[in-house]
Design a protein around this motif. Structure first.
Motif, PDB file in Angstrom:
ATOM      1  N   SER A   1     -58.206  10.270  84.924  1.00  0.00           N
ATOM      2  CA  SER A   1     -58.332  11.416  84.036  1.00  0.00           C
ATOM      3  C   SER A   1     -57.131  11.531  83.092  1.00  0.00           C
ATOM      4  CB  SER A   1     -58.468  12.695  84.863  1.00  0.00           C
ATOM      5  OG  SER A   1     -58.490  13.824  84.042  1.00  0.00           O
ATOM      6  N   PHE A   2     -55.923  11.387  83.630  1.00  0.00           N
ATOM      7  CA  PHE A   2     -54.722  11.466  82.788  1.00  0.00           C
ATOM      8  C   PHE A   2     -54.668  10.303  81.798  1.00  0.00           C
ATOM      9  CE2 PHE A   2     -52.749  14.299  86.095  1.00  0.00           C
ATOM     10  CZ  PHE A   2     -52.581  15.384  85.258  1.00  0.00           C
ATOM     11  N   MET A   3     -55.078   9.116  82.209  1.00  0.00           N
ATOM     12  CA  MET A   3     -55.068   7.983  81.281  1.00  0.00           C
ATOM     13  C   MET A   3     -56.094   8.184  80.169  1.00  0.00           C
ATOM     14  SD  MET A   3     -52.585   6.089  82.011  1.00  0.00           S
ATOM     15  CE  MET A   3     -52.920   4.718  80.919  1.00  0.00           C
ATOM     16  N   ASP A   4     -57.268   8.733  80.508  1.00  0.00           N
ATOM     17  CA  ASP A   4     -58.274   9.021  79.485  1.00  0.00           C
ATOM     18  C   ASP A   4     -57.754  10.056  78.484  1.00  0.00           C
ATOM     19  OD1 ASP A   4     -60.009   7.241  80.686  1.00  0.00           O
ATOM     20  OD2 ASP A   4     -61.202   8.796  81.694  1.00  0.00           O
TER      21      ASP A   4
ATOM     22  N   ALA B   1     -54.618  10.625  77.791  1.00  0.00           N
ATOM     23  CA  ALA B   1     -53.557   9.985  77.006  1.00  0.00           C
ATOM     24  C   ALA B   1     -54.158   9.146  75.883  1.00  0.00           C
ATOM     25  CB  ALA B   1     -52.684   9.120  77.911  1.00  0.00           C
ATOM     26  N   THR B   2     -55.221   8.420  76.198  1.00  0.00           N
ATOM     27  CA  THR B   2     -55.872   7.580  75.199  1.00  0.00           C
ATOM     28  C   THR B   2     -56.476   8.425  74.077  1.00  0.00           C
ATOM     29  OG1 THR B   2     -56.371   5.922  76.876  1.00  0.00           O
ATOM     30  CG2 THR B   2     -57.645   5.820  74.850  1.00  0.00           C
ATOM     31  N   SER B   3     -57.098   9.535  74.453  1.00  0.00           N
ATOM     32  CA  SER B   3     -57.737  10.373  73.436  1.00  0.00           C
ATOM     33  C   SER B   3     -56.722  11.103  72.556  1.00  0.00           C
ATOM     34  CB  SER B   3     -58.687  11.385  74.090  1.00  0.00           C
ATOM     35  OG  SER B   3     -57.969  12.329  74.833  1.00  0.00           O
ATOM     36  N   GLU B   4     -55.531  11.348  73.068  1.00  0.00           N
ATOM     37  CA  GLU B   4     -54.506  12.062  72.298  1.00  0.00           C
ATOM     38  C   GLU B   4     -53.527  11.127  71.586  1.00  0.00           C
ATOM     39  OE1 GLU B   4     -54.142  15.305  71.744  1.00  0.00           O
ATOM     40  OE2 GLU B   4     -55.903  15.824  72.934  1.00  0.00           O
ATOM     41  N   LYS B   5     -53.662   9.829  71.801  1.00  0.00           N
ATOM     42  CA  LYS B   5     -52.700   8.848  71.300  1.00  0.00           C
ATOM     43  C   LYS B   5     -52.443   8.987  69.794  1.00  0.00           C
ATOM     44  CE  LYS B   5     -50.712   5.132  73.126  1.00  0.00           C
ATOM     45  NZ  LYS B   5     -49.834   5.257  74.269  1.00  0.00           N
ATOM     46  N   HIS B   6     -53.505   9.166  69.025  1.00  0.00           N
ATOM     47  CA  HIS B   6     -53.353   9.172  67.567  1.00  0.00           C
ATOM     48  C   HIS B   6     -53.071  10.562  66.994  1.00  0.00           C
ATOM     49  CE1 HIS B   6     -54.492   5.010  67.470  1.00  0.00           C
ATOM     50  NE2 HIS B   6     -55.556   5.283  68.197  1.00  0.00           N
ATOM     51  N   SER B   7     -53.519  11.600  67.693  1.00  0.00           N
ATOM     52  CA  SER B   7     -53.342  12.945  67.133  1.00  0.00           C
ATOM     53  C   SER B   7     -52.062  13.633  67.609  1.00  0.00           C
ATOM     54  CB  SER B   7     -54.549  13.822  67.467  1.00  0.00           C
ATOM     55  OG  SER B   7     -54.683  13.955  68.867  1.00  0.00           O
ATOM     56  N   ASN B   8     -51.658  13.382  68.858  1.00  0.00           N
ATOM     57  CA  ASN B   8     -50.486  14.070  69.392  1.00  0.00           C
ATOM     58  C   ASN B   8     -49.759  13.111  70.345  1.00  0.00           C
ATOM     59  OD1 ASN B   8     -48.610  15.799  70.489  1.00  0.00           O
ATOM     60  ND2 ASN B   8     -50.044  17.463  70.827  1.00  0.00           N
TER      61      ASN B   8
ATOM     62  N   PHE C   1     -49.123  12.781  79.345  1.00  0.00           N
ATOM     63  CA  PHE C   1     -50.218  12.362  80.219  1.00  0.00           C
ATOM     64  C   PHE C   1     -49.942  10.995  80.843  1.00  0.00           C
ATOM     65  CE2 PHE C   1     -53.145  15.243  77.585  1.00  0.00           C
ATOM     66  CZ  PHE C   1     -53.108  16.244  78.526  1.00  0.00           C
ATOM     67  N   GLU C   2     -49.349  10.088  80.076  1.00  0.00           N
ATOM     68  CA  GLU C   2     -49.012   8.767  80.614  1.00  0.00           C
ATOM     69  C   GLU C   2     -47.969   8.866  81.723  1.00  0.00           C
ATOM     70  OE1 GLU C   2     -47.874   6.638  77.107  1.00  0.00           O
ATOM     71  OE2 GLU C   2     -49.942   6.043  76.654  1.00  0.00           O
ATOM     72  N   LEU C   3     -46.986   9.745  81.563  1.00  0.00           N
ATOM     73  CA  LEU C   3     -45.971   9.937  82.604  1.00  0.00           C
ATOM     74  C   LEU C   3     -46.588  10.509  83.875  1.00  0.00           C
ATOM     75  CD1 LEU C   3     -42.969  11.286  80.504  1.00  0.00           C
ATOM     76  CD2 LEU C   3     -43.147   9.069  81.637  1.00  0.00           C
ATOM     77  N   LYS C   4     -47.496  11.469  83.718  1.00  0.00           N
ATOM     78  CA  LYS C   4     -48.184  12.036  84.885  1.00  0.00           C
ATOM     79  C   LYS C   4     -48.997  10.948  85.593  1.00  0.00           C
ATOM     80  CE  LYS C   4     -48.343  16.090  85.728  1.00  0.00           C
ATOM     81  NZ  LYS C   4     -47.540  16.847  86.687  1.00  0.00           N
ATOM     82  N   ALA C   5     -49.682  10.116  84.821  1.00  0.00           N
ATOM     83  CA  ALA C   5     -50.484   9.040  85.397  1.00  0.00           C
ATOM     84  C   ALA C   5     -49.592   8.041  86.130  1.00  0.00           C
ATOM     85  CB  ALA C   5     -51.288   8.337  84.307  1.00  0.00           C
ATOM     86  N   ALA C   6     -48.424   7.739  85.581  1.00  0.00           N
ATOM     87  CA  ALA C   6     -47.505   6.795  86.221  1.00  0.00           C
ATOM     88  C   ALA C   6     -47.007   7.342  87.563  1.00  0.00           C
ATOM     89  CB  ALA C   6     -46.321   6.502  85.299  1.00  0.00           C
TER      90      ALA C   6
END
Length: 65
Positions: free
Chosen positions: A30-33, A35-42, A49-54
């Motif tokens: 869920s966190f990786m998804d 992160a991917t969806s927010e990559k370009h906008s924020n 989100f990537e840190l939480k996923a890690a």
């Protein structure tokens, strides 16, 4: 009047079981998804989100070893 105590913010330990690991894997995905969806906008939010996923991934690795 009697004192009352609540467990706000209390943490339950994760036992090495399939339900707990499945839940952590769901949270990781869920966190990786997100992160991917927010990559370009924020990018800052995506990084969060990537840190939480890690962190969740480290917990999963600890439980499976």
């Amino acid at each position: 009047m009697e004192n009352q105590y609540c467990k706000v913010g209390s943490v339950s330990p994760i036992i090495n079981g399939s339900k707990e690991i499945s839940f952590l894997e769901y949270q990781y995905k869920s966190f990786m998804d997100k992160a991917t969806s927010e990559k370009h906008s924020n990018s800052k939010l995506a990084e969060f989100f990537e840190l939480k996923a890690a962190k969740i991934q480290k917990i999963i690795q600890t439980l499976t070893h």
